[in-house]
Design an enzyme around this catalytic site. Structure first.
Site, PDB file in Angstrom:
ATOM      1  N   ASP A 166       0.359   7.317  -3.439  1.00  0.00           N
ATOM      2  CA  ASP A 166       1.385   7.528  -2.416  1.00  0.00           C
ATOM      3  C   ASP A 166       1.235   8.934  -1.854  1.00  0.00           C
ATOM      4  O   ASP A 166       0.632   9.799  -2.498  1.00  0.00           O
ATOM      5  CB  ASP A 166       2.788   7.453  -3.058  1.00  0.00           C
ATOM      6  CG  ASP A 166       3.292   6.021  -3.100  1.00  0.00           C
ATOM      7  OD1 ASP A 166       2.713   5.186  -2.421  1.00  0.00           O
ATOM      8  OD2 ASP A 166       4.256   5.766  -3.843  1.00  0.00           O
ATOM      9  N   ASP A 223       6.662   4.196  -6.386  1.00  0.00           N
ATOM     10  CA  ASP A 223       7.994   4.655  -6.800  1.00  0.00           C
ATOM     11  C   ASP A 223       9.085   3.666  -6.438  1.00  0.00           C
ATOM     12  O   ASP A 223      10.135   3.648  -7.036  1.00  0.00           O
ATOM     13  CB  ASP A 223       8.309   6.046  -6.217  1.00  0.00           C
ATOM     14  CG  ASP A 223       8.079   6.105  -4.709  1.00  0.00           C
ATOM     15  OD1 ASP A 223       8.001   5.030  -4.079  1.00  0.00           O
ATOM     16  OD2 ASP A 223       7.982   7.221  -4.165  1.00  0.00           O
ATOM     17  N   ASP A 280       6.981  -1.647  -4.729  1.00  0.00           N
ATOM     18  CA  ASP A 280       5.660  -1.299  -5.256  1.00  0.00           C
ATOM     19  C   ASP A 280       5.327  -2.082  -6.519  1.00  0.00           C
ATOM     20  O   ASP A 280       4.185  -2.067  -6.974  1.00  0.00           O
ATOM     21  CB  ASP A 280       5.585   0.201  -5.575  1.00  0.00           C
ATOM     22  CG  ASP A 280       5.523   1.053  -4.317  1.00  0.00           C
ATOM     23  OD1 ASP A 280       4.950   0.576  -3.322  1.00  0.00           O
ATOM     24  OD2 ASP A 280       6.055   2.178  -4.323  1.00  0.00           O
TER      25      ASP A 280
END
EC number: 7.2.2.10
Length: 1020
Positions: A456, A758, A762
């Site tokens: 990310d 997070d 996901d």
């Protein structure tokens, strides 16, 4: 051997292995000395079966409860209900009006009838002596009374096993039991023949060796179990937002009590059983409790929330009613915690190696016993005395049997699979200090093979400390990084624009501005929400006053698929207004009007739209996150049941949020590249922002590709085959795009993929990846539960540290395997060949037990706990197809085995002449020299095994205190054994010349090992 292992033991995966694969390898492990110890750190499949049965029962129970509840509601409408419930005296005395069992039956049984009888959620709150707005009072006396009546929010865990349990388990070793029987017989016959104490020496020597092995083994295992217990506690640390004494605060779920008011948002785990107070669009996933994947809508009509379930969408306030073991989740977790972790692929492979070598060892042990005993049997046969045995003859036969059994002890490398656990336990403990919490054992070793990291951007590569630094409002761009700039901007804007902007920011938010006990304001929410709320406060806004002006009637929370958040407000003068914020180009595309610098609303023509899109690109080019804010007046007849419209908005403005790159990220990305690990950025942000950050981090190179999620989705399979290896940045990606990319990398390109995540969405990608890395600070509970490793500081550099530890674990275990297999081969060959050619074995049972401990427990401690060094990140990753026992290892094993065997054989055949031994005790002196030389060969081979390919094996050795302690204690105990324990260990004190010769023969092994390393063998 590798292909044999892969064929028979290769079915176990790093994660999500089938039960059949787990059962299959257990069946294949036929030669196991101590099943209790060997299978201690493997999954308890029976307990898992029990947990599944509980889930199935919960599903049925809830289904019936919901049906009964619906029927009861229909029946009781219009009836006046009377309660027959009697409050127990102790509950009344404590100041409450309802007991724990009654509360449990209401929520767990979804009993609407009982809930109505008790006055609904308001009535329950009153009976629990709590406030729905201010929560519990926190004075100690009140908390203590509440705990006494309702219990605490912890489930029963299996007790920490005492040291003596591990001693008892170590004693379950079949070969040690047989040796103990031999020792007992030896004691009885020896004392009968030679009296006390001379006749007891052999027997007592074996007993002392067994006890030493047992206590050292038990100590090592006990320490491991304590490490795993500590890590288990860390895994279960979950914090939730609660209101107590009227103030919002973070609290451990273990401190929750009935009466607490808890705030839940997307991705949170429901921490206890409770009732819905208020909220929006709440969807609960109950699969963890019931196995049912379809989410359940929770609202005023269905207010029941069950512990352990997950918030899939929406947000709410809940009233805690039942905690701990009174909840179904508590009972389920108590069973699940006994199910254990899946065994790792390396553990299974090494179980396979131990089984193969064990079978070979058993064969050689039987042959050795036959060869040693055949002379005695043939002599007795020729004398016609097969049924008549003297004490000496019985002792001789018993000694032969003990040697054969001890060959099995040495030959079965029971320590191999346990070395994996030891190394993983050590690494996991150290990784905690390095800010990473390993949830699944296998992740530690898999991370060492990683070839790709999909990371990310926000919070991982960047600091996650966001501030609004630029804003385009009414078509004008202003710098707003600082209170003076913000107040200046406020004075330049028309009043109506400021009013609309503040209304949008303060109402359309997942955050909140609250006051703490000190009277200072505190902003709660994600970093993006916090940045916007800080901006609004700097403009002179008052959060509470603005919220009180209107009433929020509908919320559609932000998620990664829609990339926007919307609310509907009921205005004080009547009518409704929608506010929307999100990804700039998506929200701007939903606008058909804009506000000009006079505060007037105009149609959004192409020229203005192009200008605003240009501003978005220029913000993004400066590595700013951009958000667009918009609103629309709702027409008459809008129902809150309808979806919030996606079009027809008026653009209020665009804000640019600065999220600086974390210090050290660029260096960490360079380290990954040098280590053969490809780093890819997968983000929901604008492509220009993503590219700017990726270049700053060193992720995006000249030959790399940056692509947007929608474009990636449209590609055909053939196009993806060419495209995927070059993708370095994926922007505006949805969770499905992330999942697709990971799947292609794993299956089509055979990469070992680590993925960070997070958010709730996901979870599929984290689950699909070989290693799921969840963020400890920004991560939701759903993401953490799907992950294998939790990065506690959300820092990309920590991910690189995890990769380094993973490589360290893998290589440490290879070093230990190389060392142990060398000892196995030599001990086996020396005793077997000696038995065949000379009729006796130079290494006795006691000596072999000591050698076994050096190579098994102590060897694992020394080699499997080597800390990582930076050189580990300069070699290519093992990947998915790398062999575990490599050609390099076979070269070292065979080379050192040949040297050691040559030394032992030379000493046995030429030792008397070489040392000038004469007299009656020459045999015992020679055997002592052979034993001593053999042990020192292992001591120096242990040092040589620190590096499998490098010549310099001494680098950093003195900094490894465990290694030095093991080496020192081995040498000291060897000296004591030879010089002072002769009667028990079948040794005799050696002179200085003999000692120096023994040490020299071991030391020569080091330059020979270095020379062997120069022989080229190829890498596979």
């Amino acid at each position: 051997m590798e292909s044999y292992l892969e064929e028979r033991f290769g079915g176990v995966q790093p994660k999500n292995s089938s039960e059949e694969a787990l059962r299959r390898w257990r069946r294949l492990c036929s030669v196991v000395k101590n099943p209790k110890r060997r299978f201690r750190f493997t999954a308890n499949l029976e307990k898992r079966g029990e947990a599944e049965a509980i889930k199935h029962a919960n599903h049925e129970k809830l289904r019936v409860a919901v049906l009964v509840s619906k029927a009861a509601l229909q029946f009781i409408q219009g009836l006046s209900l009377r309660s027959e419930y009697v409050v127990p005296e102790e509950v009344k005395a404590a100041g409450f009006q309802i007991c724990a069992d009654e509360l449990g039956s209401i929520v767990e049984g979804h009993d609407s009838k009982k809930l109505i009888i008790h006055g609904g959620v308001d009535g329950i709150a009153e009976k629990l002596s709590t406030s729905k707005t201010d929560g519990l009072s926190t004075d100690e006396d009140s908390i203590k009374r509440r705990q006494d009546i309702y219990g605490i929010n912890k489930f029963t865990e299996s007790e920490v096993r005492s040291f003596w349990v591990f001693v008892w388990e170590a004693l379950q070793d079949t070969t040690l039991i047989i040796l103990a029987v031999c020792a007992f017989v030896s004691l009885v016959v020896g004392i009968a023949m030679e009296g006390w104490p001379k006749g007891a020496h052999d027997g007592l020597g074996i007993v002392a060796s067994i006890l030493l092995v047992v206590f050292v083994t038990a100590t090592s295992d006990y320490r491991q179990s304590l490490q795993f217990k500590d890590l288990d506690k860390e895994k279960k640390k979950i914090q939730v937002q609660v209101t107590r004494n009227g103030f919002r605060q973070r609290l451990s779920i273990y401190d929750l009590l009935p009466g607490d008011v808890v705030h839940l948002a997307i991705g949170d785990q429901v921490p206890a059983d409770g009732l819905f107070i208020s909220g929006f669009s709440l969807l609960i996933n109950e699969s963890s409790l019931t196995g049912e994947s379809e989410p359940v809508a929770v609202n005023e009509d269905n207010p029941f929330l069950l512990s352990g379930t997950k918030v899939q969408d929406g947000s709410c306030k809940m009233l805690v009613t039942t905690v701990g073991m009174r909840t179904q989740w508590g009972k389920l977790m108590a069973t699940l915690s006994e199910g254990g972790d899946d065994e790792t692929p390396l553990q299974v492979k090494l179980n396979g190696v131990a089984t193969i070598i064990g079978q070979i060892g058993l064969f050689f042990a039987v042959i050795t016993f036959i060869v040693l005993s055949q002379g005695l049997f043939s002599k007795k046969y020729h004398e016609g005395l097969l049924l008549s045995w003297s004490g000496d003859e019985a002792l001789e036969l018993l000694e032969h049997f003990a040697i054969a059994v001890t060959i099995v002890v040495v030959a079965v490398p029971e320590g191999l699979p346990l070395a994996v656990t030891l190394s993983l336990a050590f690494a996991m403990k150290k990784m905690m200090i390095d800010k990473s919490l390993v949830r699944h054992l296998a992740a530690c070793e898999t991370m060492g093979s990683a070839t790709t990291i999909c990371s990310d951007k926000t919070g991982t590569l960047t600091t996650n400390h966001m501030t609004v630094v630029k804003a385009c409002i009414c078509g004008n761009i202003k710098e707003v990084n600082g209170p003076q700039n913000a107040s200046k901007l406020c004075s330049e804007l028309p009043e109506i624009v400021v009013k609309t902007l503040l209304e949008s920011i303060f109402n359309n938010t997942g955050g909140e501005v609250v006051f703490n006990q000190d009277g200072k304001y505190q902003i709660l929410g994600t970093p993006t929400e916090t940045a916007l709320l800080e901006f609004a406060l700097a403009l002179g806004g008052d959060f509470k006053a603005k919220r009180d002006e209107t009433k929020i009637v509908k919320v559609e929370p932000f998620n990664s698929t829609k990339k926007r958040m919307s609310v509907i407000l009921e205005l004080p003068g009547g009518g409704c207004r929608a506010h929307c914020k999100g990804a700039s180009e998506i929200v701007l595309a939903a606008c058909d009007k804009f506000i000009d610098d006079t505060g007037s609303v105009h149609p959004l023509d192409k020229t203005t739209a192009d200008k605003l899109n240009g501003i978005i690109d220029s913000f993004a080019g400066e590595a700013l996150r951009t958000l667009c804010l918009a609103y629309r007046e709702m027409e008459e007849g809008f129902s809150i049941v309808d979806h919030i419209p996606l079009q027809g908005y008026t653009c209020i403005g665009i804000v640019g949020i600065k999220d600086p790159v974390r210090p050290g990220v660029k260096e960490s990305v360079a380290t990954c590249r040098a280590a053969g690990i490809m780093v890819r950025m997968v983000t929901g942000d604008n492509i220009n922002t993503a590219k700017a950050i990726a270049r700053e981090c060193g992720i995006l190179t000249e030959d790399g590709i940056a692509i947007e999620g929608p474009e990636f989705r449209e590609k055909s399979l053939d196009e993806l085959l060419k495209l995927v290896p070059k993708i370095q940045v994926m922007a505006r990606s949805s969770p499905l795009d992330k999942h697709t990319l990971v799947k292609h990398l794993r299956t089509t390109f055979n990469d070992v993929v680590a993925v960070t995540g997070d958010g709730t969405n996901d979870a599929p990608a984290l689950h699909e990846a070989d290693i799921g890395l969840a963020m400890g600070i920004a991560g939701t509970e759903v993401a953490k539960e799907s992950a294998d490793v939790i990065i506690l500081d959300d820092n990309f550099s920590t991910i690189v540290t995890v990769a380094k530890w993973g490589r360290s674990v893998y290589i440490n275990i290879q070093k230990f395997v190389q060392f142990q297999l060398t000892v196995n081969v030599v001990a086996l060959l020396v005793n077997f060949s000696s038995a065949c050619f000379t009729g006796n074995a130079p290494l006795t049972a006691v000596q072999l037990l000591w050698v076994n401990m050096i190579m098994d427990t102590l060897g694992a401690l020394a080699l499997a706990t080597e800390p990582p060094n930076n050189d580990l990140m300069k070699r290519e990753p093992v990947g998915r197809t790398g062999k575990f026992i490599t050609n390099v290892m076979w070269r070292n094993i065979l080379g050192m085995s040949f040297y050691q065997f040559f030394v032992m054989w030379y000493l046995q055949t030429q030792g008397k002449n070489a040392f000038g031994l004469e007299g009656s005790d020459t045999d015992v002196v020679l055997n002592t020299i052979i034993f001593n030389s053999f042990v020192f060969c292992q001591v120096f081979n242990e040092i040589s095994s620190r590096e499998m390919e490098k010549i310099n094996v001494l680098k950093g050795m003195t900094r490894n205190y465990i290694f030095m302690a093991v080496l020192t204690s081995t040498v000291i105990f060897q000296f004591i054994m030879v010089q002072f324990l002769g009667e028990f260990a079948n040794t005799t004190p050696l002179n200085l010349h003999q000692w120096l010769a023994s040490v020299f023969l071991g030391l020569v092994g080091m330059p020979i090992a270095a020379t062997i390393k120069l022989i080229p063998v190829g890498s596979s």
